[in-house]
Every structure is written in C-alpha cells, then in structure tokens.
Design an enzyme around this catalytic site. Structure first.
Site, mmCIF file in Angstrom:
data_model
loop_
_atom_site.group_PDB
_atom_site.id
_atom_site.type_symbol
_atom_site.label_atom_id
_atom_site.label_comp_id
_atom_site.label_asym_id
_atom_site.label_seq_id
_atom_site.Cartn_x
_atom_site.Cartn_y
_atom_site.Cartn_z
ATOM 1 N N PHE B 20 62.809 52.231 99.021
ATOM 2 C CA PHE B 20 63.771 53.352 99.588
ATOM 3 C C PHE B 20 65.678 52.752 99.181
ATOM 4 C CE2 PHE B 20 59.880 51.857 102.490
ATOM 5 C CZ PHE B 20 59.288 53.651 102.348
ATOM 6 N N ASP B 21 65.228 53.940 99.879
ATOM 7 C CA ASP B 21 67.147 53.730 99.335
ATOM 8 C C ASP B 21 67.616 53.343 100.621
ATOM 9 O OD1 ASP B 21 67.043 54.290 97.179
ATOM 10 O OD2 ASP B 21 66.765 56.847 97.139
ATOM 11 N N THR B 22 67.540 54.069 101.708
ATOM 12 C CA THR B 22 67.911 54.303 103.674
ATOM 13 C C THR B 22 66.699 53.464 104.062
ATOM 14 O OG1 THR B 22 68.943 56.395 102.672
ATOM 15 C CG2 THR B 22 69.155 55.463 105.584
ATOM 16 N N ARG B 238 62.573 58.487 99.780
ATOM 17 C CA ARG B 238 62.925 57.377 100.305
ATOM 18 C C ARG B 238 63.926 56.242 101.229
ATOM 19 N NH1 ARG B 238 62.647 54.254 95.706
ATOM 20 N NH2 ARG B 238 64.443 53.232 95.313
#
Lengths: 296, 296
Positions: B20-22, B238
């Site tokens: 994940f990015d967030t 993500r």
C-alpha cells in the site's frame, strides 16, 4: 371494506347518540381549534350530559396535568371536570401504578414537563429529572442511581444532553428499568409552524438505547385505552371515540375495539377515508361535532 | 467467504506495508485508548513515514475541528499534521463546498459544536445556530430564514428544543434545504459510561421530519470516503483502512472499495470475524497496530 356512515340530519344524530353510553373525545380539532371554540360544541356536550352520557376527554398532550388541562376548558367556557380528562401524563402514572404495579421503593426519571411530574406525585410515585435544566453537559452529572426503576419520556421544551444521557445511563445500567413514552407524536402544531413532538424527543433515547420503548401510552396505542377501560369499566359495545385524526383518534378506537366517529373540523377530509383503499376508516363521520347542538 | 489473513511476524508486516501507498487510520482503539498511547504506535507511524507512506487519520468525532483534534496527538506525543486529519466536521464542510457546490449566498444551520462551525468558516461557508444556547423554548425564537440552505447535525452537548425546532422549521419550509448528519454513531464511550452520539441527536430531527438525511458523512458511509478520494486522489488498489471496529472502520473500507486491516486493541475480538457467518470480515488482521514497530 365497509364504507363509513355519514351523519347528516337530526334523525341520524339522535340514533347515533342513542347507540352509546360513553364518548371518548379528542379535543383540538373536535372541540376547539387553537384558542377558538368550534361553534355548537358547548351545546352538543350539554345535550350529551343531559342524556346521561359519560364524557371523557382524551389527549396526547403530556406537558400538562389534568388540572392544567382543565384550565383550557375553563378559558374557552366549555364544561368539563378533572376526572373526565385523560391525558398521556396521567395515563403514564395510572399505568405504572395500576397495571405495572411499580414498586414503592423505586422512582421515575422524567425527560418531560410538569404534567408528568404532577400526575406521578398525585399517584404517590417518586420522580426525579424534571429539574435537570442544565444547559451544559458535565460528565460528573451522570451518576448511577439504582433507585430509578423507569424512565418516562414526553414532550420536553427543556430537553438537554444531560437529560438524554441520564435516561440512557439508567436504562442501560439499572436492571429491569422500564422505558415508557407518553405518546409517539412526531410533531405538533405550534402557532403557525410545526414543532417536534414527544415522539421526536423519545427518538433520541430509542436510537441510543438500540431498542423500542416498553410502552407507548398515548393514542393510537393500546396502553392508554387499557387504562381508560380499567378505570371506567367501559362497555366496548356502547363506547365511541370521536376525533379528527385518522392515525391517532380513529386508529385508537379501532385498536381498542370500540366504535369511531370522525369529524371534519380538524386534520382529516372526507376524501381521506371515503376512497376504496383508505387504510383507516371510521364507523361514522359528520361535518362537525358542534352539529349535535341541533338536538338541543 | 474468504477468511481474513492474520499478520503474525516481521515478514507478514513487511509484505503488508509494501502492498500500500496510503493508510487511513482510525484513532481511538488503534493509536490510543482514552488517554493512553498503545505501545509501539509512535514507532509504527514513524516507520510508515520513513517508507514514504501517506497517512490519514479518519475520525467520526464532529465536536472538534482538525486543529482541535491535532492537539490530542500533540498531548500524546504522536507525530501528525492538520492536513492528515479527516474528521466528520471537516468532511461535512468539504462535501458541501466541493461535492454539493453549496451556493455562496446561502448559509448552514448547525445543530452541533464548534468543530463544525470552525470547519465551515475555514471553507468560507456561512453558518448560524451554533450559539443558540437558550435553555427555554420561546415560540418567538422560531423565525423563518430563507438564507438557510442546509442543516448539519452532529454531536451536540448543548442541544436544546429550540435548536431542534429551528432545524425542523428550516428543513420543512425552505425549499431544497439539505439535511446532513456528520455521523450516525448511536452512542460513544464517555469516561466509564456510554453517552448518546451524533446519530441519537439526529434521530430527533429525522423522526420529526419524517425522512432520512440527504447525507450521513462519517464512517462507514460513502460520502466521507468520496471526499477523501477526491481530495487525496486515492488509488483504491494501494489504499488500506486500519481500524478496531467492524461496523464503522472495516465496513467503511469495504464500502469504499479499499483493503481493510482490523486490529484487536479496541472493540473487536478475533471471534467476531473469524466465524463462518460473520457479517463483516476484514482482509487482514493483527493484534496491535503497534506491532509494526518491530520493523523499526
């Protein structure tokens, strides 16, 4: 579905009145509108009294005690007696004492006004909460009180967060704490606008508690009729409910197994019940309760 | 139904974070409990920041603005920035301005606290009602105001009858008046008891009005996610919601089409979602968000 019988002339009025010994009457929309008496009402009531009929004035207004409510009759010069008035605040007190046999050592937490407090006191039931008029919520205000055995919620123009939080706290933490609502009216007409009713105040507690009340007293619900029937030993066959609202007054009579008469001086119009698929239909209807004065 | 994946060791933690990015994070029950930081939380957040992850703290608390809420992080010595906080009061203001394009010449009537007033002001939206702290209802207080184009209801420890009556009056009489509720929480934990939540205050208005709100902002509802997605241009694939409550946090992630991680430091236990007929199941779960600190 049977069509309602329309009362049109003196002969209709006479045979209608002869059918019954007891009349339950809604007030606003039947006897008066706001502060104006509907023409002929005083004479109609006098005629019924002369014929020996029992009259009961049945109101969902929980803000007032029977004594308070009688003042309205006096102001409008309509003959009535305290013992003929059956309001939802008195019904709540009567129900707790005579139906639920509420224990002497317990007390009631009130989210509501003086009508409830006065009627409970007259029945010898202790109460609290009525004076919780704090504007600001302080967490220390919420203290346990195991003596609270029931919460009653009615219309409350002084409602605040502390009252709602206390009611919730007692209902959640005191075992077998009873939750009564004086009436489920979502709104009521106030001067020229529509204001939140007792049902809307109770909705907060219902949502927080996650369950329905143990009893809703007022019209159209059964508990108020049960109290009236018990106190006045009604003969259902010879009793008629007279009102202007189908959902409250007429449904109240239907739920209670008595006859019903709708008048067209208030909320309801003929088209509301004369159509084929009308959900609530009275047994009888007439233009105005005041028309019985023609018999006088 | 797919069983959730349990994160048990450093290797699990690492591969989860890499996906994940967030991260959207619930606060109470994930980062802290009451006034106590959950062990390892500061280090877990630091690790995520070091890895370049975007962090958003998502709360249903409408009483506070983002600036007010940031003080809680400071007090607990948890690194956070105002722009990372997404509360239901800010979500309401953002939604009105950017999604509903609320007209400049109109204003909002608030049944709620300073968080809503502050966030509306920051978005340049005019408001009123916040100072209606009268303890007694006077009919003259209810005057029409055609400029009111929406009513927002949130938690309000200063709620009173006048506020409820005004909200109802505007919603009934102003054409196209929008009815928003900050969040539908029936209760919230307050010290050692359960107190009525925003949803319980709103329940009064809903009952009186006879219809549901036009929008409920907070978790688990879609409007708050729509605002977050629009503001931060989320890539759903993500993004992961991390929370302790299945009905609010995990359902919020499911409704928003993103991944979900449940932690067991708050309301939810493993048995609540591991059974076959569990209604709400997260994609992942772990004992404590603080366990990510082992990567640090």
């Amino acid at each position: 579905m049977t069509k309602p019988i329309k009362l049109c002339n003196i002969s209709d009025y006479q045979s209608f009145i002869d059918k019954f010994d007891t009349f339950l009457l809604d007030c606003d929309g039947v006897l008066w509108k706001g502060n104006d008496v509907i023409p002929g009402v005083q004479e109609s009531l006098s005629y019924m009294r002369k014929k020996g009929k029992k009259l009961l004035f049945v109101t969902n207004n929980s803000a007032k005690s029977r004594a308070n409510y009688l003042e309205k009759f006096k102001k409008l010069n309509i003959e009535a007696y305290e013992d003929e008035i059956f309001g939802s605040s008195y019904a709540s007190a009567y129900y707790l004492k005579n139906v639920l046999k509420f224990p002497k050592e317990k007390k009631i937490y009130i989210v509501g006004e003086s009508g409830i407090a006065d009627e409970l006191a007259l029945e010898g039931i202790r109460h609290c909460g009525f004076s919780d008029n704090m504007q600001t919520f302080k967490s220390d205000d919420i203290v346990s009180d195991p003596e609270v055995g029931a919460v009653i919620c009615g219309i409350d123009h002084y409602v605040n967060y502390t009252k709602l939080a206390k009611a919730l706290h007692y209902l959640k933490t005191n075992s077998d704490c009873i939750f009564l609502v004086t009436n489920d009216d979502a709104t009521y007409p106030f001067k020229d606008y529509i204001a939140p009713g007792a049902g809307s105040i109770a909705a907060s507690i219902i949502k927080a508690l996650g369950r329905e009340p143990d009893g809703i007293m007022g019209k159209p619900n059964k508990p108020m009729m049960d109290c009236i029937a018990q106190k006045f030993k009604l003969n259902n066959e010879r009793t008629c409910m007279i009102g202007d609202r189908l959902e409250t007054d007429v449904q109240f009579g239907i739920n209670g197994g008595i006859s019903t008469l709708a008048v067209l001086t208030g909320i309801t119009a003929e088209k509301d019940f004369i159509v084929n698929d009308a959900p609530i239909v009275p047994d009888y209807y007439m233009s105005s309760f005041g028309d019985f004065s023609k018999l006088f």
